[in-house]
Design a protein around this motif. Structure first.
Motif: not given
Length: 645
Positions: A519-547
């Motif tokens: 739950v604590r780890l999940n809350s990091i991404f909720r707070k990040l979305e609320a603070k910076e607009g960084f969505t779960r979709g953007q996280l999914a795209a980032l997890m496919k990075t090549e570098s």
């Protein structure tokens, strides 16, 4: 990690198999005692040195050159007298781990697997001891399915056994109730029968003259004669529904409920008896204490024998079990009929019947069978396997796996909390065994209710703004996690001593601690979305990075990052080893260790306020990776992930 290890082994095997006298099994990878020595290690040069009469370090140096060019490795070192230490290419390893999260690397080994578990006598409420069986069995099922196996879950219902007979006796002889009066009992029926069963046990012990009537009830139930068989059918089915409701609270369900009444009505034992006699697997005793009985001589000790059919012609429990085991493998040349019993969330639980039905699913015909039964049944399980061997089914006997476990006991403190009066001698004991006949035990639903009440109070304190229904749902999820982890965290052959304080502890090595971490780890991404607009979709795209710029990390953080990533990457190995050893305490300990590591990591290396984008990206991906692994392991242990805690 499994995929990388196999790739390294395959690469080296191809290079050296024609040069050195080795087998594939010799190329096992181990872990060096210190991370500074490398991530993986080959030790086979020492074995080669003995056969080739050469220095192992010289051999290691020769073989190390064969590993050059492998992209998985950053470097290869020769250490000491001949260890080949491997340093993984860290960015490549981590990025591959991120990409492979959705694709398990474990491979199925069987055509079909049957797991039989729970198997509570349908004569009273489930107690805490039954939960250990169900939690172990369900975790095995989840892990096997994760491995890609086709798994069928069976819950055997002994609806004609002596425990059901005792309750029928109680209604007929002690309470003098008609069947309609039994049907009109409005109280919790499984609890009502719990108390009645205890009374009957005490009555029969004090009145041995009542035994003939009990024997008559047993005979009539086995032969389907009214009214006794009607009582047994109603009682067992109503209590079975209560058991299924209890197990559903823990996320446990089944595919089919084979009933002993169906085995008797469809003459399964008669078929098995015919097969065993034809193979001379049974002997009719004409003298001695077992005169008139059909017995099976024990493998390895011909002087000992096990009664399969009593002198009065009734078959023993193990005899019916042999017939049932033959059916599981599709070896009996007979089958059940089936009808729907219950529908849970779109899933139909089927039950066997002796009456023909229209088109129904097919069950049985497994290539491997796990029977989850406590350690006290080890001897009888050996007899069941021997029955298969007598008939020439060696392969099936070898694949008849007894998943044994120790019993659940109660601490004296727990007994006193439940209102039991203990003698001074009993107070000094370290534990007290659960006894259904004596009525000593924690009812499973009572345990869950207590946990939910405590969890609800904590949820309400931390999240007063939540709607009432959300608080209740989260409390139920926490209670489920507490019980399931408690049932898994000790080695299966360790006696599990239940204590309220330990079971209700929301800190330390517990299910709620694992849930809180996720739950604590999940809350990091909720707070990040609320603070910076960084969505779960953007996280999914980032997890496919090549570098990945790991060089931006300070040395201390780099070491902590790598230690955490390597630990998380061992998830599937923990699953594999748990299946092989049937020790799901390994999986529980892996989850606990992972939670400890990620909590320490996030405490040292925050994400939300980090200004360096390279550092932030690495930390973000690390937490995301660990969270996804943690979700997987929680799911395999049947532990729900609440929204908040």
């Amino acid at each position: 990690m499994i995929q990388v290890k196999e790739r390294i082994r395959a690469y080296l095997w191809k290079k050296i198999k024609d040069t050195y006298p080795l087998t594939w099994e010799d190329l096992q990878l181990s872990v060096p005692p210190d991370a500074s020595m490398g991530d993986l290690c080959f030790t086979f040069p020492f074995k080669l040195a003995r056969s080739l009469k050469k220095n192992p370090r010289q051999i290691a140096e020769e073989i190390a050159t064969a590993l050059s060019g492998l992209e998985d490795l950053e470097k290869v070192d020769i250490a000491g007298p001949g260890y080949i230490n491997l340093f993984l290419h860290r960015p490549r390893f981590f990025l591959e781990g991120l990409r492979s999260l959705a694709a398990p690397q474990l491979q199925p080994q069987e055509k079909k697997i049957i797991v039989e578990h729970t198997n509570i006598n349908p004569n009273k409420a489930a107690h805490i001891g039954h939960l250990r069986n169900a939690c172990l069995g369900d975790t095995l099922v989840r892990c096997l399915r994760y491995q890609g196996e086709q798994v069928e879950v069976q819950n055997y219902i002994d609806d004609t056994g002596v425990q059901v007979v005792d309750v029928v006796f109680g209604f007929l002889e002690l309470e003098k109730k008609s069947l309609s009066e039994v049907e009109s009992i409005a109280d919790r029926f499984d609890y009502y029968c719990w108390d009645l069963y205890t009374r009957v046990s005490a009555y029969l012990a004090a009145h041995p003259e009542a035994q003939p009537r009990k024997a008559e009830i047993l005979r009539k139930i086995e032969h389907g004669e009214s009214p006794e068989a009607d009582y047994a059918h109603y009682i067992s089915r109503r209590i079975l529904r209560a058991h299924l409701a209890t197990m559903k609270r823990l996320g446990i369900t089944y595919d089919v409920l084979p009933c002993e009444s169906s085995i008797l009505a469809l003459n399964f034992w008669e078929q098995a008896f015919h097969l065993l006699r034809a193979k001379k697997g049974l002997s009719l005793m004409d003298s001695g204490p077992n005169q008139g009985c059909w017995v099976m001589k024990l493998e390895g000790d011909e002087e000992k024998e096990k009664v399969i059919v009593r002198s009065d012609g009734t078959v023993t429990y193990v005899g019916k079990d042999i017939a049932y085991q033959l059916w599981k493998f599709g070896l009996l040349e007979r089958d059940f009929y089936y009808e729907p019993f219950l529908q849970e969330d779109g899933h139909i639980i089927w039950i066997t019947t002796s009456e023909p039905r229209a088109a129904t699913p097919s069950f049985g015909r497994a290539s491997k069978v796990y029977n989850v039964i406590d350690v006290r049944q080890s001897y009888l399980q050996k007899i069941v396997a021997q029955g298969l061997r007598v008939l020439g089914y060696e392969k099936q006997a070898d694949k008849s796996i007894h998943f044994s476990y120790e019993m659940v006991a109660l601490s004296p403190k727990s007994l006193q909390e439940l209102g039991f009066e203990l003698s001074e001698e009993e107070k000094g004991r370290s534990f007290y065994e659960v006894s259904g006949r004596k009525g000593v035990g924690v009812k499973a639903d009572d345990l869950l209710d207590k946990l939910e009440i405590k969890a609800l109070a904590e949820v309400a304190k931390r999240n007063p703004e939540l709607p009432a229904e959300d608080k209740i749902r989260i409390a139920r999820e926490i209670a489920c996690g507490a019980v399931r982890y408690f049932m898994l965290k000790l080695a299966r052959n360790s006696l599990l001593i239940f204590d309220f304080d330990e079971a209700l502890n929301f800190e330390g090595e517990t299910g709620p601690y694992l849930q809180y971490t996720a739950v604590r780890l999940n809350s990091i991404f909720r707070k990040l979305e609320a603070k910076e607009g960084f969505t779960r979709g953007q996280l999914a795209a980032l997890m496919k990075t090549e570098s990945l710029r790991l060089e931006s990390l300070p040395e201390k953080e780099k070491a902590d990052f790598w230690e955490l990533v390597v630990l998380a990457s061992q998830f599937e190995e923990a699953v594999d080893q748990s299946i092989i050893s049937l020790e799901f305490a390994h999986l529980a300990k892996f989850a606990f260790n992972l939670c400890q590591k990620i909590n320490g990591y996030y405490h040292l290396y925050p994400i939300l306020n980090e200004k360096n984008e390279d550092l932030k990206q690495v930390r973000l991906l690390t937490v995301a990776y660990v969270l996804e692994v943690l979700k997987k392991v929680l799911n395999l242990m049947g532990i729900p992930l609440p929204d908040k805690m």
